[in-house]
Scaffold this motif. Structure first.
Motif, PDB file in Angstrom:
ATOM      1  N   LEU A 246       0.829  -1.203   0.000  1.00 37.46           N
ATOM      2  CA  LEU A 246       0.000   0.000   0.000  1.00 37.46           C
ATOM      3  C   LEU A 246       0.866   1.257   0.000  1.00 37.46           C
ATOM      4  O   LEU A 246       0.612   2.208  -0.759  1.00 37.46           O
ATOM      5  N   LEU A 247       1.903   1.280   0.856  1.00 34.85           N
ATOM      6  CA  LEU A 247       2.778   2.451   0.915  1.00 34.85           C
ATOM      7  C   LEU A 247       3.565   2.615  -0.376  1.00 34.85           C
ATOM      8  O   LEU A 247       3.803   3.740  -0.824  1.00 34.85           O
ATOM      9  N   LYS A 248       3.998   1.524  -0.964  1.00 41.85           N
ATOM     10  CA  LYS A 248       4.733   1.598  -2.225  1.00 41.85           C
ATOM     11  C   LYS A 248       3.854   2.203  -3.326  1.00 41.85           C
ATOM     12  O   LYS A 248       4.264   3.106  -4.052  1.00 41.85           O
ATOM     13  N   TRP A 249       2.636   1.718  -3.430  1.00 41.23           N
ATOM     14  CA  TRP A 249       1.707   2.205  -4.456  1.00 41.23           C
ATOM     15  C   TRP A 249       1.376   3.673  -4.240  1.00 41.23           C
ATOM     16  O   TRP A 249       1.485   4.501  -5.150  1.00 41.23           O
TER      17      TRP A 249
ATOM     18  N   GLY B 203       2.942   5.856  -2.262  1.00 40.18           N
ATOM     19  CA  GLY B 203       4.127   6.704  -2.271  1.00 40.18           C
ATOM     20  C   GLY B 203       4.531   7.095  -3.676  1.00 40.18           C
ATOM     21  O   GLY B 203       4.813   8.275  -3.955  1.00 40.18           O
ATOM     22  N   GLU B 204       4.575   6.145  -4.584  1.00 45.60           N
ATOM     23  CA  GLU B 204       4.908   6.449  -5.972  1.00 45.60           C
ATOM     24  C   GLU B 204       3.869   7.375  -6.601  1.00 45.60           C
ATOM     25  O   GLU B 204       4.221   8.329  -7.306  1.00 45.60           O
ATOM     26  N   LYS B 205       2.601   7.107  -6.326  1.00 45.58           N
ATOM     27  CA  LYS B 205       1.526   7.898  -6.933  1.00 45.58           C
ATOM     28  C   LYS B 205       1.524   9.330  -6.415  1.00 45.58           C
ATOM     29  O   LYS B 205       1.459  10.293  -7.205  1.00 45.58           O
ATOM     30  N   GLN B 206       1.595   9.510  -5.089  1.00 43.82           N
ATOM     31  CA  GLN B 206       1.510  10.846  -4.508  1.00 43.82           C
ATOM     32  C   GLN B 206       2.752  11.677  -4.820  1.00 43.82           C
ATOM     33  O   GLN B 206       2.649  12.878  -5.111  1.00 43.82           O
TER      34      GLN B 206
ATOM     35  N   ILE C 256       9.813   3.194  -6.342  1.00 42.82           N
ATOM     36  CA  ILE C 256      10.285   2.699  -5.056  1.00 42.82           C
ATOM     37  C   ILE C 256      10.421   1.187  -5.187  1.00 42.82           C
ATOM     38  O   ILE C 256       9.426   0.489  -5.411  1.00 42.82           O
ATOM     39  N   ALA C 257      11.643   0.691  -5.080  1.00 43.17           N
ATOM     40  CA  ALA C 257      11.876  -0.733  -5.319  1.00 43.17           C
ATOM     41  C   ALA C 257      11.267  -1.591  -4.215  1.00 43.17           C
ATOM     42  O   ALA C 257      10.682  -2.642  -4.490  1.00 43.17           O
TER      43      ALA C 257
END
Length: 332
Positions: free
Chosen positions: A57-60, A62-65, A76-77
């Motif tokens: 959830l944070l990866k998705w 974080g990249e989007k925001q 973000i790997a």
């Protein structure tokens, strides 16, 4: 008449219904232990759910925001969350460069090998982020100066600029402990003068920094060192940055700073043209603000300039020396 003995049939047995079991009276300690075990099971289930669900959830998000905020592609790997330790780690962060329209893909504007943050439970009662430790490993920033006063990240600055129509609010409260940055690099491509500069071996240690009301008088002692085009810089400081007097002391040590790569940046109208020189310094700068708001700045230490040569505008030798050393006792 004979007496007849009347036989009375035996009464039938009434079936017995099973009686309700007697209530078991458990000691209060047993009841509390069961409740604690149930609470522990619920907490463990929530922690397990966070451990499994939060990283993707944070990866998705974080990249989007971040992509929406910066206007750049963000990758973000890997995201790692340890909810029981309040620990968050990001690995392989990449922020793309501005699109140039060329066919070749430009290298990322920013790369980060790993960032690790240990949060503190005190964030809840203080209603402010309290970071117990923050470690940043091997950040890499690429910068290009495209024209005088213009850089390839101007679009990001425009997006992050505050809206002048909105009133300024209170500054966000925070507390950072044990901030460390290791192995940082900055690559600068100065296209108008066809030069490149490299800042590497960047090391930063910041034991404490906070603007919480209870912490504003605590002194911080940061340390900063790096190499700029091969010349070593080392510095340390002691400061109370959020106190009323903002008392600070900075120690700066420079060992063999070659000015040659920076000569194209000197204004052309100077009465002399510096050709070469090597600087060294061991200085201490003190700063404070008095009750009236006036700053007080004093400087002391040693500085030297070696192998200096300069010419006049007509390209004739003007001055030069092998080594000049100045000792400053207390310069206001």
């Amino acid at each position: 008449m004979t007496d007849e003995v009347l036989a009375h049939p035996e009464p039938k047995a009434t079936p017995q219904l099973p009686s309700a079991p007697a209530p078991v009276h458990r000691p209060p300690l047993v009841r509390w232990l069961r409740r604690l075990a149930l609470l522990a099971a619920v907490v463990a289930a929530l922690l397990l759910l966070c451990w499994l669900a939060l990283p993707p959830l944070l990866k998705w998000q974080g990249e989007k925001q971040l992509a929406a905020l910066l206007g750049r592609p963000v990758q973000i790997a890997r995201v790692e969350v340890q909810p029981w330790a309040l620990r968050l780690a990001l690995e392989g962060v990449r922020i793309g460069a501005a699109s140039s329209g060329a066919g070749d893909a430009a290298p990322p504007q920013f790369e980060l090998k790993r960032v690790l943050a240990d949060l503190d439970w005190r964030s809840l009662p203080k209603l402010a982020p309290v970071v117990e430790a923050l470690r940043i490993d091997e950040p890499l920033l690429r910068i290009a100066r495209t024209a005088p006063g213009h850089y390839d990240f101007d679009d990001v600055l425009a997006r992050l600029a505050p809206d002048p129509a909105k009133p300024a609010g209170e500054p966000a409260r925070f507390a950072l402990y044990n901030v460390e940055l290791h192995g940082g690099r900055v690559l600068v491509d100065d296209r108008p003068v066809a030069r490149s500069h490299t800042l590497d071996a960047l090391e930063l240690a910041l034991p404490f920094l906070s603007n919480l009301p209870s912490d504003i008088k605590i002194k911080v002692q940061p340390h900063l060192s790096f190499a700029l085009n091969g010349s070593r810089f080392d510095s340390s400081a002691e400061a109370t940055p959020f106190a009323a007097d903002r008392a600070s002391q900075l120690a700066l040590r420079i060992n063999g700073f070659d000015v040659a790569p920076w000569l194209p940046y000197l204004p052309g109208g100077l009465p002399l043209r510096l050709e070469r020189g090597v600087l060294a310094a061991d200085l201490a700068l003190r700063f404070a603000v008095d009750a009236g708001g006036a700053p007080r700045v004093s400087l002391h230490g040693k500085a030297s300039a070696s192998e200096v040569a300069a010419r006049d505008p007509g390209a004739q030798p003007l001055l030069g020396w092998r080594k000049l050393e100045v000792e400053l006792d207390e310069v206001q």
